[in-house]
Design a protein around this motif. Structure first.
Motif, short mmCIF file in Angstrom:
data_model
loop_
_atom_site.label_atom_id
_atom_site.label_comp_id
_atom_site.label_asym_id
_atom_site.label_seq_id
_atom_site.Cartn_x
_atom_site.Cartn_y
_atom_site.Cartn_z
N SER A 294 -1.95 5.67 7.44
CA SER A 294 -1.18 6.80 7.98
C SER A 294 -0.25 7.37 6.91
CB SER A 294 -0.36 6.36 9.20
OG SER A 294 0.61 5.42 8.82
N LEU A 295 -0.25 6.77 5.73
CA LEU A 295 0.60 7.24 4.63
C LEU A 295 -0.21 7.97 3.57
CD1 LEU A 295 2.81 4.05 4.18
CD2 LEU A 295 3.35 6.12 5.49
N MET A 296 -1.41 8.46 3.95
CA MET A 296 -2.28 9.10 2.97
C MET A 296 -1.64 10.32 2.32
SD MET A 296 -5.15 7.60 2.27
CE MET A 296 -6.19 8.92 1.65
N ASP A 297 -0.77 11.02 3.04
CA ASP A 297 -0.11 12.19 2.47
C ASP A 297 1.11 11.80 1.64
OD1 ASP A 297 -1.95 13.86 3.66
OD2 ASP A 297 -0.76 14.13 5.47
N GLN A 298 1.41 10.50 1.61
CA GLN A 298 2.51 10.00 0.80
C GLN A 298 1.91 8.97 -0.17
OE1 GLN A 298 6.11 9.14 3.27
NE2 GLN A 298 4.73 9.57 4.96
N ASN A 299 2.73 8.15 -0.77
CA ASN A 299 2.20 7.09 -1.61
C ASN A 299 2.60 5.75 -1.02
OD1 ASN A 299 1.84 5.10 -3.74
ND2 ASN A 299 1.34 6.85 -5.01
N ALA A 300 1.63 5.12 -0.35
CA ALA A 300 1.91 3.87 0.33
C ALA A 300 2.40 2.80 -0.63
CB ALA A 300 0.66 3.38 1.07
N ALA A 301 1.85 2.78 -1.85
CA ALA A 301 2.24 1.74 -2.79
C ALA A 301 3.66 1.97 -3.30
CB ALA A 301 1.26 1.67 -3.95
N VAL A 302 4.07 3.23 -3.51
CA VAL A 302 5.45 3.52 -3.90
C VAL A 302 6.39 3.11 -2.78
CG1 VAL A 302 7.11 5.37 -4.30
CG2 VAL A 302 4.98 5.32 -5.59
N LEU A 303 6.05 3.49 -1.55
CA LEU A 303 6.87 3.12 -0.41
C LEU A 303 6.92 1.60 -0.24
CD1 LEU A 303 5.75 5.81 2.18
CD2 LEU A 303 8.06 5.55 1.27
N GLY A 304 5.77 0.95 -0.48
CA GLY A 304 5.72 -0.49 -0.34
C GLY A 304 6.49 -1.22 -1.41
N ALA A 305 6.39 -0.73 -2.65
CA ALA A 305 7.17 -1.33 -3.73
C ALA A 305 8.66 -1.19 -3.43
CB ALA A 305 6.82 -0.65 -5.06
N ALA A 306 9.03 -0.02 -2.89
CA ALA A 306 10.43 0.18 -2.51
C ALA A 306 10.81 -0.72 -1.34
CB ALA A 306 10.66 1.64 -2.15
N ALA A 307 9.89 -0.91 -0.39
CA ALA A 307 10.16 -1.80 0.75
C ALA A 307 10.41 -3.23 0.26
CB ALA A 307 8.99 -1.78 1.72
N LEU A 308 9.65 -3.66 -0.73
CA LEU A 308 9.86 -4.97 -1.34
C LEU A 308 11.27 -5.04 -1.95
CD1 LEU A 308 8.66 -7.74 -2.33
CD2 LEU A 308 8.00 -6.51 -4.41
N GLY A 309 11.65 -3.95 -2.64
CA GLY A 309 12.98 -3.89 -3.23
C GLY A 309 14.08 -3.94 -2.19
N TRP A 310 13.91 -3.19 -1.10
CA TRP A 310 14.91 -3.20 -0.03
C TRP A 310 15.06 -4.61 0.54
CZ3 TRP A 310 18.70 -0.22 0.74
CH2 TRP A 310 18.63 1.15 0.47
N GLU A 311 13.91 -5.27 0.76
CA GLU A 311 13.95 -6.62 1.32
C GLU A 311 14.67 -7.58 0.37
OE1 GLU A 311 10.42 -9.68 2.06
OE2 GLU A 311 10.32 -7.96 3.41
N GLU A 312 14.43 -7.40 -0.92
CA GLU A 312 14.98 -8.32 -1.92
C GLU A 312 16.45 -8.04 -2.23
OE1 GLU A 312 14.57 -11.50 -4.74
OE2 GLU A 312 13.20 -10.76 -3.18
N PHE A 313 16.80 -6.75 -2.42
CA PHE A 313 18.12 -6.45 -2.98
C PHE A 313 19.17 -6.10 -1.95
CE2 PHE A 313 15.10 -5.02 -6.43
CZ PHE A 313 15.23 -6.21 -7.16
N SER A 314 18.76 -5.67 -0.74
CA SER A 314 19.78 -5.35 0.27
C SER A 314 20.48 -6.63 0.75
CB SER A 314 19.14 -4.61 1.45
OG SER A 314 18.16 -5.41 2.08
N LYS A 315 19.79 -7.78 0.63
CA LYS A 315 20.40 -9.06 1.00
C LYS A 315 21.56 -9.39 0.06
CE LYS A 315 15.88 -10.89 2.36
NZ LYS A 315 14.81 -11.86 1.97
N LYS A 316 21.47 -8.89 -1.17
CA LYS A 316 22.45 -9.24 -2.17
C LYS A 316 23.58 -8.21 -2.27
CE LYS A 316 18.80 -11.51 -4.83
NZ LYS A 316 18.05 -11.56 -6.10
#
Length: 316
Positions: A294-316
């Motif tokens: 459902s993210l074909m009009d966006q970049n799923a991998a960019v969003l996913g890489a950012a999601a990984l970052g949010w999960e990792e760095f928002s805790k800190k």
């Protein structure tokens, strides 16, 4: 001021990036050539030139990166088939140094899976698989709501399961890997096979191998070009058989497809679905949805890489 994570998706041909807020809104996005077959220093210079200016005045918490053969555990790219920077590149450390920010690294398809789960069609799902059909073929597994990394960090590399031990040579050094058939590179090879096998006319006969793209093949299929349609049928048949094999490992609720080849729509999805069901182990028949991202009009991998970052760095 909104906080952002810089998401970077490194592909064998192009690198895409964007600043992503908590709701998945992307700003400052762009792309550049990866320089996959030159020294990694060329890539790092492109990062500085293209991205650093866009960070000015922004509150950026860190960098999330998706890349082929990236190891989440140690932050390295190890023996990537389509990137010739070396056998063990400490990319997480290098990128952190470029931006003077903390960085986290994962496989590009695992990043796409995170993007689909946080911002896309897999929201609410706990068990699914995503395939990224680009220069090569990547895959990411989510089981019970968690990315599967395995013992070594490389779990789920379905692009390198065998289709034919005497088949096409792969960039990984083996023969007959799935991605040599099901990818933008693979379908180009298939088109030339079909042009040799059939005498039917095709607009693709006037295109050299180096000039041909997956987009050309898709457009030809949509214009009812016989060779292009046969190429997608062949691709879908091989893909469908391996999708059936994939299902028995984790029993996913859905399989998502992302990448340029998916723009072919039913020309790829119909044969892939047919052969997936044909070869499916009986208890799993009709239990798995095969869906375009459902993210074909966006970049799923960019969003996913950012999601990984949010999960990792928002805790800190």
């Amino acid at each position: 001021m909104a906080d952002y994570i810089l998401g970077i998706d490194i592909g064998g041909t192009n690198t895409k990036y964007g600043l992503v807020d908590k709701k998945g809104k992307v700003v400052g996005e762009g792309a550049f050539i990866t320089h996959a077959h030159e020294k990694v220093e060329f890539f790092l210079e492109e990062l500085k030139k293209n991205i650093l200016p866009k960070l000015e005045g922004k509150s950026v918490l860190g960098v999330g990166v998706g890349a082929p053969n990236a190891n989440y555990f140690n932050g390295t790219i190890m023996q990537a088939a389509n990137i010739s920077w070396g056998d063990n590149v400490p990319l997480q450390k290098l990128i952190s140094g470029v931006f003077d920010l903390p960085a986290i690294l994962t496989n590009d398809a695992s990043a796409a899976a995170l993007g689909e789960m946080k911002f896309g069609g897999a929201q609410g799902m706990k068990d699914f698989v995503i395939f990224t059909l680009g220069t090569g073929l990547g895959s990411g597994f989510v089981v019970n709501g968690e990315i599967v990394y395995g013992h070594s960090g490389f779990a789920g590399e379905i692009g390198h399961v065998g289709v034919n031990p005497d088949g096409r040579y792969c960039g990984c050094g083996r023969r007959g890997c799935l991605e040599t058939y099901v990818s933008a590179t693979g379908i180009k090879k298939t088109v030339f096979k079909m042009m040799a096998d059939y005498t039917r006319p095709s607009v693709l006969r006037d295109v050299s191998y180096n000039d041909m793209t997956a987009e050309m093949i898709t457009n030809a299929a949509k214009d009812h070009d016989y060779i292009a349609i046969k190429a997608f049928e062949y691709t879908g048949q091989i893909f469908g058989q391996k999708l059936a094999d994939t299902v028995v490992h984790t029993s996913p609720e859905a399989i998502f497809l992302f990448g340029g080849l998916v723009n072919a729509g039913d020309y790829l999805l119909d044969p892939a679905t047919y052969y997936m069901e044909k070869f499916m182990f009986k208890p799993f028949k009709k239990t798995v949805k095969l869906l375009p991202s459902s993210l074909m009009d966006q970049n799923a991998a960019v969003l996913g890489a950012a999601a990984l970052g949010w999960e990792e760095f928002s805790k800190k």
